[in-house]
Design an enzyme around this catalytic site. Structure first.
Site, short mmCIF file in Angstrom:
data_model
loop_
_atom_site.label_atom_id
_atom_site.label_comp_id
_atom_site.label_asym_id
_atom_site.label_seq_id
_atom_site.Cartn_x
_atom_site.Cartn_y
_atom_site.Cartn_z
N LYS A 1 -58.22 -53.00 -27.46
CA LYS A 1 -58.51 -53.58 -28.77
C LYS A 1 -58.41 -55.09 -28.70
O LYS A 1 -57.34 -55.64 -28.42
CB LYS A 1 -57.54 -53.03 -29.82
CG LYS A 1 -57.78 -53.66 -31.18
CD LYS A 1 -57.12 -52.89 -32.29
CE LYS A 1 -57.32 -53.60 -33.61
NZ LYS A 1 -56.67 -52.89 -34.71
N LYS B 1 -62.67 -51.45 -28.69
CA LYS B 1 -62.99 -51.98 -30.00
C LYS B 1 -62.97 -53.50 -29.97
O LYS B 1 -62.01 -54.06 -29.48
CB LYS B 1 -61.93 -51.45 -30.98
CG LYS B 1 -62.00 -51.99 -32.35
CD LYS B 1 -61.00 -51.28 -33.20
CE LYS B 1 -60.94 -52.03 -34.50
NZ LYS B 1 -59.63 -52.05 -35.03
C1 PBG Z 1 -56.04 -52.40 -38.18
C2 PBG Z 1 -57.43 -52.04 -37.87
C3 PBG Z 1 -58.50 -52.95 -37.89
C4 PBG Z 1 -59.65 -52.20 -37.69
C5 PBG Z 1 -59.27 -50.86 -37.50
N1 PBG Z 1 -57.88 -50.79 -37.61
C6 PBG Z 1 -58.55 -54.41 -38.18
C7 PBG Z 1 -57.70 -55.33 -37.44
O1 PBG Z 1 -57.18 -55.05 -36.36
O2 PBG Z 1 -57.53 -56.43 -37.96
C8 PBG Z 1 -61.04 -52.77 -37.70
C9 PBG Z 1 -62.17 -51.84 -37.89
C10 PBG Z 1 -63.45 -52.50 -38.27
O3 PBG Z 1 -63.59 -53.75 -38.27
O4 PBG Z 1 -64.38 -51.75 -38.60
N2 PBG Z 1 -55.04 -52.07 -37.39
#
Ligand code: PBG
Length: 321
Positions: free
Chosen positions: A190, A244
């Site tokens: 991530k 991600k």
């Molecule tokens: C939070 C989380 C995020 C997303 C999924 N879980 C945002 C972040 O880390 O700030 C983002 C998903 C998306 O942008 O569609 N833990």
């Protein structure tokens, strides 16, 4: 090369990858109130719905052949605190949503994040103290949050917080609480990405967020680091891993799939959705072709499944043939 490309049937015959509704996980934003479907301006076509409307949207997903949904809450700002204690309320918006989906659609897979950002008045995934995110104290809360979500009927916990050691700790907590069959989908790769902004609008964490998430999410410059993180998460008990964002990080998907052979999921995040839908809205891209091509590219990179806000729309197109 062109003889194989000559007819539709030859193209279908030699296609190396295929996209079906079995490849999708639908993210759903749940908010407060009743009878509400609030459009998210930065994500045209996506609404944040109240719990009473969950049956409609999950029913539509099931009808379209989608195996699972992932639920994200917009928590009442009055309930957001620096200790994120609403995350541990067994009657919070997430747990209520899980129970509702489990009751109405027992065949539908239910996935939930383990992270504090929807509940935290600082907007961070972990606890903030003196401008630092506390690792181990956060992990303790994530374990409790995971167990509470499992008790409500969640099938897979998806830690998206990026604290060190959380996968192992959550695995242990779930096992002790008797949830040996509840799986862990680790957001292992991530990245600290600019493509999450529309999501933060949707769950209302953008205004809350102080600073950025660079001390826990991965630097977009790195790939070895992502592979080390995946190795560690597998070692700690992750059943599946996730990359991600998606499209800008397909090289990461490919490397993970080749090196580990573990179920590798990728998240076509809110900003990617916004880019495509924004261009479509302006008449610059063809909607159907652009969404199917974007999703097929995940499969080509080696993704086993894709979290995408286009899941229902794409499934309908694919099912139509
Ligand atoms: C939070 C989380 C995020 C997303 C999924 N879980 C945002 C972040 O880390 O700030 C983002 C998903 C998306 O942008 O569609 N833990």
């Amino acid at each position: 090369m062109r003889r194989n490309r000559l007819y539709d049937w030859t193209r279908r015959l030699v296609a190396e990858n295929d996209l079906t509704s079995n490849d999708f996980i639908l993210p759903i934003f749940v908010g407060m109130g009743k009878g509400r479907a609030d459009p998210i301006p930065s994500m045209p076509g996506v609404n944040r719905i109240s719990i009473d409307l969950l049956d409609d949207i999950v029913g539509e997903a099931q009808e379209a052949g989608i195996p699972a949904v992932i639920i994200f809450p917009e928590i009442d700002p009055a309930k957001k605190t620096p200790d994120a204690k609403e995350a541990l309320n067994p009657d919070n918006l997430v747990c209520q949503s899980i129970r509702k989906v489990a009751k109405s659609y027992p065949e539908m897979g239910i996935i939930c994040d383990a992270a504090l950002d929807p509940f935290n008045s600082d907007g961070h995934d972990g606890l903030l103290q003196n401008n630092l995110i506390l690792n181990d104290d956060t992990v303790e809360i994530l374990c409790k949050q995971s167990v509470i979500q499992a008790e409500a009927g969640c099938h897979i916990i998806a830690p998206s917080d990026m604290m060190d050691g959380r996968v192992g700790a959550i695995r242990k907590a779930l096992d002790i609480a008797g949830f040996k069959n509840v799986g862990i989908l680790s957001y292992a790769a991530k990245y600290a990405s600019s493509f999450y902004e529309p999501f933060r609008d949707a769950i209302g964490s953008k205004t809350a967020l102080k600073g950025d998430k660079k001390t826990y999410q991965i630097n977009p410059a790195n790939i070895d680091e992502a592979l080390r993180q995946v190795a560690q998460d597998i070692e700690e008990g992750a059943d599946m891993v996730m990359v991600k964002p998606g499209m800008p990080y397909l090289d990461v998907v490919s490397r993970i799939k080749i090196e580990f052979g573990i179920p590798t999921l990728a998240y076509q995040v809110s900003g990617e959705y916004a880019m495509i839908k924004g261009a479509v809205k302006n008449g610059w891209l063809d909607n159907d072709n652009a969404i199917l091509e974007s999703l097929l590219s995940f499969k080509r990179a080696g993704a086993d499944a894709i979290l995408t806000y286009m899941a229902v729309e794409a499934s309908k197109l694919l099912n139509k043939g």
